[in-house]
Motif scaffolding. Structure first.
Motif, PDB file in Angstrom:
ATOM      1  N   LYS A  49       0.858  -1.188   0.000  1.00 44.67           N
ATOM      2  CA  LYS A  49       0.000   0.000   0.000  1.00 44.67           C
ATOM      3  C   LYS A  49       0.897   1.243   0.000  1.00 44.67           C
ATOM      4  O   LYS A  49       1.938   1.270   0.670  1.00 44.67           O
ATOM      5  CB  LYS A  49      -0.918   0.018   1.221  1.00 44.67           C
ATOM      6  CG  LYS A  49      -2.108  -0.920   1.090  1.00 44.67           C
ATOM      7  CD  LYS A  49      -3.181  -0.586   2.095  1.00 44.67           C
ATOM      8  CE  LYS A  49      -4.430  -1.428   1.845  1.00 44.67           C
ATOM      9  NZ  LYS A  49      -5.528  -1.063   2.758  1.00 44.67           N
ATOM     10  N   THR A  98      -6.752   4.032   0.980  1.00 42.41           N
ATOM     11  CA  THR A  98      -7.379   2.709   0.962  1.00 42.41           C
ATOM     12  C   THR A  98      -7.986   2.379  -0.390  1.00 42.41           C
ATOM     13  O   THR A  98      -8.601   1.316  -0.542  1.00 42.41           O
ATOM     14  CB  THR A  98      -8.481   2.636   2.031  1.00 42.41           C
ATOM     15  OG1 THR A  98      -9.424   3.705   1.811  1.00 42.41           O
ATOM     16  CG2 THR A  98      -7.892   2.756   3.417  1.00 42.41           C
ATOM     17  N   GLU A 154      -6.342   1.884  -3.147  1.00 41.18           N
ATOM     18  CA  GLU A 154      -5.422   1.161  -4.019  1.00 41.18           C
ATOM     19  C   GLU A 154      -4.684   0.101  -3.213  1.00 41.18           C
ATOM     20  O   GLU A 154      -4.115   0.383  -2.155  1.00 41.18           O
ATOM     21  CB  GLU A 154      -4.411   2.111  -4.665  1.00 41.18           C
ATOM     22  CG  GLU A 154      -3.461   1.404  -5.634  1.00 41.18           C
ATOM     23  CD  GLU A 154      -2.425   2.353  -6.215  1.00 41.18           C
ATOM     24  OE1 GLU A 154      -1.800   1.972  -7.216  1.00 41.18           O
ATOM     25  OE2 GLU A 154      -2.244   3.435  -5.657  1.00 41.18           O
ATOM     26  N   VAL A 155      -4.733  -1.118  -3.709  1.00 37.61           N
ATOM     27  CA  VAL A 155      -4.011  -2.232  -3.102  1.00 37.61           C
ATOM     28  C   VAL A 155      -3.183  -2.901  -4.202  1.00 37.61           C
ATOM     29  O   VAL A 155      -3.713  -3.251  -5.259  1.00 37.61           O
ATOM     30  CB  VAL A 155      -4.974  -3.262  -2.470  1.00 37.61           C
ATOM     31  CG1 VAL A 155      -4.198  -4.454  -1.944  1.00 37.61           C
ATOM     32  CG2 VAL A 155      -5.778  -2.611  -1.352  1.00 37.61           C
ATOM     33  N   THR A 172     -10.002  -4.389  -1.088  1.00 33.77           N
ATOM     34  CA  THR A 172      -9.337  -3.126  -0.741  1.00 33.77           C
ATOM     35  C   THR A 172      -8.994  -3.035   0.739  1.00 33.77           C
ATOM     36  O   THR A 172      -8.227  -2.150   1.137  1.00 33.77           O
ATOM     37  CB  THR A 172     -10.229  -1.938  -1.122  1.00 33.77           C
ATOM     38  OG1 THR A 172     -11.473  -2.024  -0.413  1.00 33.77           O
ATOM     39  CG2 THR A 172     -10.496  -1.929  -2.613  1.00 33.77           C
ATOM     40  N   GLY A 191      -1.572  -3.593   4.167  1.00 29.35           N
ATOM     41  CA  GLY A 191      -0.237  -3.621   3.597  1.00 29.35           C
ATOM     42  C   GLY A 191       0.689  -4.485   4.418  1.00 29.35           C
ATOM     43  O   GLY A 191       0.711  -4.402   5.646  1.00 29.35           O
TER      44      GLY A 191
END
Length: 461
Positions: free
Chosen positions: A60, A337, A339-340, A422, A426
């Motif tokens: 992340k 949050t 984008e993963v 999502t 991370g």
């Protein structure tokens, strides 16, 4: 997996021997070894490139929050790890100095607009001055032409007066001769009257003729004096007309060479200042607008907002602390949050078989017993071993004993109704298998191995 299949084979073999279906001889005693070799050669070696597998990591992005302006922090309404929406306030910098700057530039903008109006008025006044100067030049030229005409008229009058004087002088001379002759004749008659040679009537006629001639002579002499006066006045008129013409000429020259050049230069400068435009806006007003826009932007930047949905980690900023727009100093860390990134490490000797679009299965330590489907999104053809850092030192040369670091393959996880992709944290780890177009028979073995691993995640940390 080889051991597991071999144990299954041994169990079946033992059952068959116990049931006396097959005899216990040397061949069947050595058959498990042959079984293992067959599995290794036929299934497990081709599986390395038919269904390569590798460790998975979830990444992340961490946004380093650095304000665009400097100042004292007066408010921090957020808390660490609490979910935030895009645009939520992260912290507030004291806006007063920037508000003062905006007010100052707004006043400057109003003053600049007034100055533009004054410049335009000055330009119009300068244009009027040029027009008036040209009118004065025309008047001076007319005066000069009138003076030249007056000189010609005065000279003509002078010549006429001189001619009249010459005529009068000729008449005086002629009358003088006649008066002298009449005087002699009258004197002669007077001398003859006593002797009776001349009569009184002849004397009277001679006297009348002499008197008439003298009267004419006096009149002619008066005409000569009058002509002299006229000549004197005509000469004075010529002198005055010449002086007036000289003065008018000097006025024209003065306006043309001095005043007209000056007022035209002033008019050009005033026109340039008044009509210095960018589009439909005066340059000074445009400059003031841009400065005001910059100040308003700085004022807006005193409120630092969340760049996207996410949360703050490592909250250490406190009210009263002074922050600065310094790119090497982070004041707050923000984790989006939306984008993963999921990547799997594939060994270099099989990465050539991996292509975008191939199907993938992923298991995570975080979700034991679950298998997630995914697709190969792209291959990352660089790793930390191949990166050249900007430096003044020579990079190390490759060594014989250097390790072989896998290449990263970015995965696109399919939508899962049970788990929100999502929300994967991370740093979550797991294992992924890529199903290539080679050795498809080995895919089933890899699927079994992967599912064994995800169930083992319940008991193996």
């Amino acid at each position: 997996m080889i051991v597991f299949l071999t144990l299954c084979y041994v169990a079946i073999l033992a059952l068959l021997i116990r049931l006396r279906i097959i005899p216990l001889n040397l061949w069947w005693k050595l058959s498990p070894i042959m079984w293992m070799l067959v599995l290794l050669v036929v299934l497990f070696l081709p599986m390395q490139w038919g269904a390569p597998s590798g460790p998975v990591n979830v990444y992340k992005s961490v946004v380093e929050v650095i304000p665009n302006v400097s100042g004292e922090v007066i408010e921090i309404p957020v808390r660490g790890l609490e979910p935030l929406k895009k645009g939520d306030v992260l912290f507030q910098i004291d806006p007063e100095p920037y508000q003062v700057k905006v007010d100052e530039l707004q006043a400057q903008l109003a003053e600049t607009k007034q100055n533009v109006e004054r410049l335009r008025a000055s330009s119009e006044a300068a244009a009027a001055t040029v027009k008036n100067t040209l009118a004065e030049i025309e008047v001076a030229k007319a005066d000069e032409a009138s003076s030249v005409a007056a000189i010609d008229a005065a000279k003509a009058g002078l010549q006429e007066a001189k001619g009249n004087k010459q005529k009068a002088e000729a008449v005086v001379a002629d009358l003088g001769v006649q008066v002298a002759a009449a005087q002699r004749e009258y004197d002669r008659i007077l001398s003859l009257v006593p002797s009776g040679v001349a009569t009184k009537s002849e004397r009277d006629r001679g006297e009348i003729q002499l008197t008439s001639l003298k009267s004419q002579l006096n009149t002619a002499q008066v005409d000569v004096r009058v002509a002299d006066d006229i000549i004197t006045r005509a000469g004075a008129d010529v002198t005055a007309a010449e002086a007036a013409a000289t003065s008018a000429g000097l006025r024209v020259k003065q306006f043309v060479e001095a005043d007209l050049v000056r007022v035209r230069a002033e008019a050009r400068e005033a026109n340039l200042l008044a009509n210095s435009m960018i589009g439909d806006e005066h340059t000074s007003v445009a400059t003031a607008h841009s400065q005001l826009a910059k100040a308003q932007f700085d004022l807006e930047q005193t409120t630092v907002r969340a760049p996207s949905d996410g949360y703050v980690v490592g909250m250490s900023l406190k009210p009263g602390q002074r922050v600065a727009a310094f790119p090497v100093r982070t004041w707050m860390s923000f984790v989006p949050t939306d984008e993963v990134i999921v990547a799997v490490g594939i060994p270099q000797y099989v990465v050539r078989h991996v292509e975008p679009g191939q199907k993938v299965e992923v298991v995570f330590k975080l979700h034991p017993g679950r298998v997630f489907s995914a697709t190969v999104e792209k291959l990352i053809y660089i790793n930390e071993q191949g990166q050249l850092h900007p430096s003044g030192t020579v990079p190390p040369t490759p060594g014989v004993g250097q390790s072989t670091i896998p290449f990263g393959v970015r995965l696109s996880l399919d939508k899962n109704d049970e788990v929100n992709i999502t929300t994967l944290p991370g740093g979550a780890v797991g294992t992924a298998s890529v199903y290539t177009k080679n050795a498809r028979a080995t895919h089933i073995i890899r699927r079994v191995i992967l599912r064994m691993e995800t169930w083992m995640n319940y008991i193996i940390p």
